[in-house]
Design an enzyme around this catalytic site. Structure first.
Site, short mmCIF file in Angstrom:
data_model
loop_
_atom_site.label_atom_id
_atom_site.label_comp_id
_atom_site.label_asym_id
_atom_site.label_seq_id
_atom_site.Cartn_x
_atom_site.Cartn_y
_atom_site.Cartn_z
N ASN A 187 1.27 -1.25 0.21
CA ASN A 187 -0.04 0.19 -0.43
C ASN A 187 1.13 0.95 0.08
OD1 ASN A 187 -2.64 1.41 1.05
ND2 ASN A 187 -1.24 2.07 2.91
N GLU A 188 0.30 2.12 -0.60
CA GLU A 188 1.51 3.78 -1.14
C GLU A 188 2.75 3.22 -0.81
OE1 GLU A 188 -0.40 6.25 1.81
OE2 GLU A 188 -2.74 6.65 0.66
N GLU A 234 -8.87 3.67 -2.14
CA GLU A 234 -8.73 4.65 -1.48
C GLU A 234 -9.29 6.07 -2.17
OE1 GLU A 234 -5.88 5.47 1.90
OE2 GLU A 234 -4.92 3.14 1.83
N GLN A 285 -12.93 5.39 5.25
CA GLN A 285 -13.35 4.23 5.21
C GLN A 285 -14.58 3.77 5.51
OE1 GLN A 285 -10.18 2.79 7.21
NE2 GLN A 285 -8.31 3.55 6.17
O1 AHR Z 1 -7.15 6.15 4.67
C1 AHR Z 1 -5.90 6.65 5.81
C2 AHR Z 1 -4.35 6.63 5.10
O2 AHR Z 1 -4.05 7.25 4.25
C3 AHR Z 1 -4.45 4.39 4.62
O3 AHR Z 1 -3.58 4.43 5.69
C4 AHR Z 1 -2.81 5.16 3.56
O4 AHR Z 1 -2.93 4.69 2.49
C5 AHR Z 1 -3.64 6.36 3.21
O5 AHR Z 1 -2.85 7.71 3.33
#
Ligand code: AHR
Length: 553
Positions: free
Chosen positions: A216-217, A352, A402
């Protein structure tokens, strides 16, 4: 194919020509005209574009989802029943888990086996808002009561598919191999398959998890890699897997909004091994947050962001403009992807997205990145979902960030109190688009303008998306204007509309939101839409999203 350029239409004269037919400008006094071109379809809207995201962050898992088996709060095997029911209603298609940044600090083995024997670990988010968060909070120390089995049980109960994100920063490709084996190996076939069956919430049957995120990222919290370094990790992590009866679909950790260099660097490096490499890259995970920033992303997660409830008119419009900019970024990432993956095997997963406001409106301090959710957030949702609907040939998934108690949540929960937010209602209104054949819309209305630091800024004043399922045409439209109503004429090209029903989410005050005391302050209502000759007439309230369900002859 019937083609009409938006500019030609908006700025055009009395007649805008398409390939096969002409669309005359309305003679009537409508403020806005929407042409729906039934014979112009970019593809089918995949339900996964309406997906969700659950991270071990603040109060998303504990107590947003997990209340525990012994809880007095209604639950199914420890999972909050009200959230299961509400997600079933919106046909939640897919849920990404366990992060986010948390994913790259997580060892899946900590969350399996007997719950009472699972280890406690320091959570990735330990230090956020550290002065306010009690030391014994699950926001700091992860109890691992909710792990792989509990999450997959949650998916089963809601009817959603799981999408698991692997730890690339801290674990190896072999650890992912074993997680895949744990989830998908046939009944009793291996030690891990036996562990799956024996642990808390155990399952003898394989879960058949199809979607796997590779980190992730990875440009940031996921390892601070260069795109070239990440491409090598991606290839290593996806090189070989046992074909346990389910084809694995890998999603790469893609770029944040405007970071075209990350996409270019990664795709160019992948291409060095031939175009065939893209067969393993099912999705490219672009992230896009909308915020009122005065500072860029820093290690302070609140830096420079605006308030969820206390915002100016300019901040309201800027937030919608930020959300809308996703369309342009998607097109740019898509074009770069196509330079290397010429067959466009890889599609985009916006895994996201959502609004990000500063701390202060969360229900209580351990609810890290928790925030209230107003009509403004609802319109960010409608604008974003309409973008996905307009590009089904490019977007294969979307996951709002989320699900509960964090960022642009669909739900807020605290103990036995639970409410749905305005954003939830947008998801509910958009359900009929799922699996629909997207059809092109052309919107013609005067631009909206406001003052941005002494300079004029502009935005469209009516936009949306349309899809067809059998004889039903679904059209969703946003009017972002804070005070002006739009009398709108909808013209359907390719079939005759015979009846129309409307539903709208609209409030005179865009700061209105739902609370535990007033859970129904913002709810959708039925809305009048009339057939007038060959068209539909509808009045779009200021700051509203409206759905029309149109029956075609
Ligand atoms: O959604 C919160 C955070 O935002 C996540 O953990 C990350 O992937 C993004 O920077």
């Amino acid at each position: 194919m019937n083609e009409i350029s938006r500019r030609q239409f908006v700025t055009g004269s009395a007649l805008a020509l398409t390939g096969a037919f002409a669309i005359p400008r309305s003679a009537k006094a409508a403020d806005a005209v929407i042409d729906v071109l039934l014979n112009d379809s970019p593809g089918t809207i995949l339900p996964d574009c309406y997906g969700h995201f659950v991270e071990h962050l603040g109060a998303v898992v504990y107590d947003g989802i997990w209340v525990g088996e012994g809880s007095k709060i209604a639950n199914v095997g420890g999972i909050r029943k009200s959230i299961i029911d509400a997600m079933a209603r919106i046909k939640a298609p897919i849920i990404r888990y366990p992060g986010g940044c948390f994913a790259d600090s997580y060892n899946w083995r900590d969350g399996v086996g007997e719950r009472s024997k699972r280890p406690r670990r320091t959570n990735f988010w330990y230090g956020v808002n550290s002065k306010e968060v009690p030391m014994d909070s699950t926001s700091r120390f992860e109890p691992n009561e909710f792990g792989t089995n509990e999450f997959l049980q949650f998916c089963k109960l809601t009817g959603a598919k799981p999408y698991l994100a692997a730890n690339v920063r801290g674990l190896t490709a072999n650890d992912l191999w074993e997680w895949v084996e744990y989830c998908n190996a046939p009944v009793a076939s291996t030690t891990l398959a036996q562990l799956r069956a024996s642990g808390s919430a155990g399952s003898r049957e394989p879960y058949k998890v199809e979607f796997w995120g590779i980190g992730n990222e990875s440009w940031g919290c996921g390892g601070e890699m260069t795109p070239e370094e990440y491409s090598q990790e991606f290839r290593k992590f996806t090189a070989a897997y046992p074909p346990f009866d389910v084809p694995l679909k890998f999603i790469g950790a893609g770029a944040s909004s405007d970071d075209l260099n990350w996409t270019r660097g990664f795709f160019a490096k992948m291409r060095e091994k031939g175009e065939g490499s893209f067969r393993r890259l099912h999705g490219w995970g672009v992230h896009h947050y909308s915020w009122n920033v005065s500072a860029g992303r820093t290690t302070d997660w609140n830096a420079g962001k605006g308030d969820a409830l206390d915002f100016s008119n300019e901040q309201y419009y800027e937030m919608l403009r930020q959300a809308d900019s996703l369309e342009d970024w998607l097109l740019k990432h898509w074009a770069i992807m196509g330079e290397f993956d010429r067959a466009h095997r890889t599609k985009i997963a916006v895994d996201e997205w959502g609004t990000w406001h500063k701390a202060g409106t969360e229900l209580k301090p351990p609810h890290l990145l928790g925030q209230q959710n107003t009509m403004r957030d609802a319109l960010v949702a409608s604008i974003s979902l309409d973008i996905f609907n307009r590009h089904p040939d490019k977007v294969m998934m979307g996951n709002i960030a989320q699900l509960v108690n964090c960022l642009q949540s669909l739900f807020l929960a605290d103990g036995d109190r639970f409410i749905t937010t305005p954003t939830y209602h947008v998801f509910d209104m958009y359900v009929p688009h799922m699996n629909g054949k997207a059809v092109r819309t052309v919107c013609d209305s005067p631009k909206l303008s406001w003052d941005r630091n002494g300079k004029p800024a502009e935005f469209w004043s009516v936009n949306g998306s349309a899809s067809v399922n059998g004889k039903t045409l679904t059209l969703t439209v946003t009017n972002p204007h804070l005070t002006q109503r739009r009398e709108t004429e909808v013209r359907v090209h390719g079939a005759k509309p015979v009846s129309a029903a409307g539903r709208t989410l609209a409030e005179t005050d865009v700061k209105v939101h739902n609370t535990f005391d007033r859970p129904n302050s913002v709810v959708p209502r039925d809305h009048t839409a009339r057939i007038v000759g060959e068209s539909i007439a509808v009045s779009l309230a200021p700051a509203s999203v409206t759905r029309l369900s149109i029956t075609l002859q």
